[in-house]
Design a protein around this motif. Structure first.
Motif, PDB file in Angstrom:
ATOM      1  N   ALA A  10     -15.126  24.546 -10.460  1.00  4.57           N
ATOM      2  CA  ALA A  10     -16.400  25.047  -9.930  1.00  4.57           C
ATOM      3  C   ALA A  10     -16.449  24.876  -8.412  1.00  4.57           C
ATOM      4  O   ALA A  10     -16.872  25.790  -7.691  1.00  4.57           O
ATOM      5  CB  ALA A  10     -17.572  24.331 -10.594  1.00  4.57           C
ATOM      6  N   GLU A  11     -16.004  23.745  -7.920  1.00  7.30           N
ATOM      7  CA  GLU A  11     -15.973  23.514  -6.474  1.00  7.30           C
ATOM      8  C   GLU A  11     -15.007  24.482  -5.786  1.00  7.30           C
ATOM      9  O   GLU A  11     -15.298  25.004  -4.713  1.00  7.30           O
ATOM     10  CB  GLU A  11     -15.580  22.065  -6.163  1.00  7.30           C
ATOM     11  N   THR A  15     -15.895  27.474  -2.956  1.00  8.49           N
ATOM     12  CA  THR A  15     -15.190  27.705  -1.697  1.00  8.49           C
ATOM     13  C   THR A  15     -14.932  29.188  -1.488  1.00  8.49           C
ATOM     14  O   THR A  15     -15.003  29.693  -0.380  1.00  8.49           O
ATOM     15  CB  THR A  15     -13.850  26.936  -1.674  1.00  8.49           C
ATOM     16  N   LEU A  16     -14.647  29.897  -2.567  1.00  6.97           N
ATOM     17  CA  LEU A  16     -14.377  31.324  -2.479  1.00  6.97           C
ATOM     18  C   LEU A  16     -15.656  32.157  -2.449  1.00  6.97           C
ATOM     19  O   LEU A  16     -15.596  33.379  -2.366  1.00  6.97           O
ATOM     20  CB  LEU A  16     -13.513  31.763  -3.670  1.00  6.97           C
ATOM     21  N   GLY A  17     -16.803  31.523  -2.485  1.00  3.89           N
ATOM     22  CA  GLY A  17     -18.075  32.206  -2.637  1.00  3.89           C
ATOM     23  C   GLY A  17     -18.676  32.793  -1.379  1.00  3.89           C
ATOM     24  O   GLY A  17     -19.887  32.950  -1.306  1.00  3.89           O
ATOM     25  N   HIS A  18     -17.870  33.119  -0.407  1.00  2.00           N
ATOM     26  CA  HIS A  18     -18.384  33.759   0.812  1.00  2.00           C
ATOM     27  C   HIS A  18     -17.494  34.958   1.137  1.00  2.00           C
ATOM     28  O   HIS A  18     -16.270  34.825   1.158  1.00  2.00           O
ATOM     29  CB  HIS A  18     -18.377  32.764   1.973  1.00  2.00           C
ATOM     30  N   PRO A  19     -18.103  36.120   1.382  1.00  2.21           N
ATOM     31  CA  PRO A  19     -17.303  37.326   1.639  1.00  2.21           C
ATOM     32  C   PRO A  19     -16.301  37.177   2.788  1.00  2.21           C
ATOM     33  O   PRO A  19     -15.175  37.682   2.700  1.00  2.21           O
ATOM     34  CB  PRO A  19     -18.350  38.394   1.968  1.00  2.21           C
ATOM     35  N   LEU A  25      -8.766  35.298   3.363  1.00  4.18           N
ATOM     36  CA  LEU A  25      -7.665  35.026   2.439  1.00  4.18           C
ATOM     37  C   LEU A  25      -6.882  36.293   2.108  1.00  4.18           C
ATOM     38  O   LEU A  25      -5.652  36.247   1.997  1.00  4.18           O
ATOM     39  CB  LEU A  25      -8.188  34.363   1.166  1.00  4.18           C
ATOM     40  N   GLU A  26      -7.583  37.423   1.966  1.00  4.62           N
ATOM     41  CA  GLU A  26      -6.883  38.692   1.719  1.00  4.62           C
ATOM     42  C   GLU A  26      -5.920  39.005   2.866  1.00  4.62           C
ATOM     43  O   GLU A  26      -4.771  39.371   2.628  1.00  4.62           O
ATOM     44  CB  GLU A  26      -7.880  39.842   1.577  1.00  4.62           C
ATOM     45  N   LEU A  53     -13.037  29.353   8.601  1.00  2.00           N
ATOM     46  CA  LEU A  53     -11.669  28.820   8.618  1.00  2.00           C
ATOM     47  C   LEU A  53     -11.681  27.309   8.384  1.00  2.00           C
ATOM     48  O   LEU A  53     -10.792  26.780   7.707  1.00  2.00           O
ATOM     49  CB  LEU A  53     -10.979  29.163   9.943  1.00  2.00           C
ATOM     50  N   ALA A  54     -12.665  26.620   8.928  1.00  2.00           N
ATOM     51  CA  ALA A  54     -12.766  25.172   8.726  1.00  2.00           C
ATOM     52  C   ALA A  54     -12.966  24.839   7.250  1.00  2.00           C
ATOM     53  O   ALA A  54     -12.355  23.893   6.726  1.00  2.00           O
ATOM     54  CB  ALA A  54     -13.909  24.596   9.564  1.00  2.00           C
ATOM     55  N   VAL A  55     -13.792  25.617   6.556  1.00  2.00           N
ATOM     56  CA  VAL A  55     -13.997  25.401   5.118  1.00  2.00           C
ATOM     57  C   VAL A  55     -12.675  25.594   4.379  1.00  2.00           C
ATOM     58  O   VAL A  55     -12.298  24.774   3.523  1.00  2.00           O
ATOM     59  CB  VAL A  55     -15.071  26.366   4.558  1.00  2.00           C
ATOM     60  N   LEU A  56     -11.957  26.646   4.704  1.00  2.00           N
ATOM     61  CA  LEU A  56     -10.677  26.922   4.030  1.00  2.00           C
ATOM     62  C   LEU A  56      -9.627  25.858   4.354  1.00  2.00           C
ATOM     63  O   LEU A  56      -8.806  25.511   3.503  1.00  2.00           O
ATOM     64  CB  LEU A  56     -10.175  28.323   4.407  1.00  2.00           C
ATOM     65  N   ARG A  57      -9.670  25.327   5.576  1.00  2.00           N
ATOM     66  CA  ARG A  57      -8.745  24.243   5.945  1.00  2.00           C
ATOM     67  C   ARG A  57      -9.079  22.966   5.188  1.00  2.00           C
ATOM     68  O   ARG A  57      -8.191  22.278   4.690  1.00  2.00           O
ATOM     69  CB  ARG A  57      -8.807  23.965   7.453  1.00  2.00           C
ATOM     70  N   ARG A  58     -10.384  22.632   5.117  1.00  2.00           N
ATOM     71  CA  ARG A  58     -10.802  21.401   4.417  1.00  2.00           C
ATOM     72  C   ARG A  58     -10.386  21.412   2.953  1.00  2.00           C
ATOM     73  O   ARG A  58     -10.114  20.363   2.373  1.00  2.00           O
ATOM     74  CB  ARG A  58     -12.319  21.218   4.514  1.00  2.00           C
TER      75      ARG A  58
END
Length: 110
Positions: A10-11, A15-19, A25-26, A53-58
């Motif tokens: 779920a977490e 993380t993927l829940g933002h366009p 990522l695409e 990008l910070a969210v994806l890095r974390r």
């Protein structure tokens, strides 16, 4: 105490829940990109791109490295591409099923 797998999933999906994060990522699934390239390809403010990008890095979905004076990002987990392709396939199936339902409803009205 360990986190149950369903909670970790779920977490992960949050993380993927933002366009913007999906679009990032695409693009990174195709090839590595410098920040300025991502800005050119995504209609987003620089500060917002930085936050996403910070969210994806974390969450360790992307990693960054310096090349000269640029920061270049890449996907750290190759399976992200598979996940994005699976999401496309699932959405295509849902849309097709909805279209068929719409067609069936139109025929029944006649």
């Amino acid at each position: 105490m360990t986190v149950p797998l369903y909670q970790a999933k779920a977490e992960f999906f949050k993380t993927l829940g933002h366009p913007a994060r999906i679009r990032i990522l695409e693009l990174l699934a195709e090839r590595d990109h410098a920040v300025h390239e991502l800005l050119e390809l995504i209609a987003i403010e620089p500060s917002n791109l930085s936050q996403q990008l910070a969210v994806l890095r974390r969450t360790s979905l992307v990693v960054s490295r310096r090349e000269g004076g640029e920061v270049v990002y890449s996907v750290s987990v190759p399976e992200v591409r598979d996940l994005l392709l699976a999401a496309r396939s699932i959405l295509s199936g849902i849309i097709a099923a909805q279209g068929e339902l719409g067609d069936e409803l139109s025929v029944r009205r006649a």
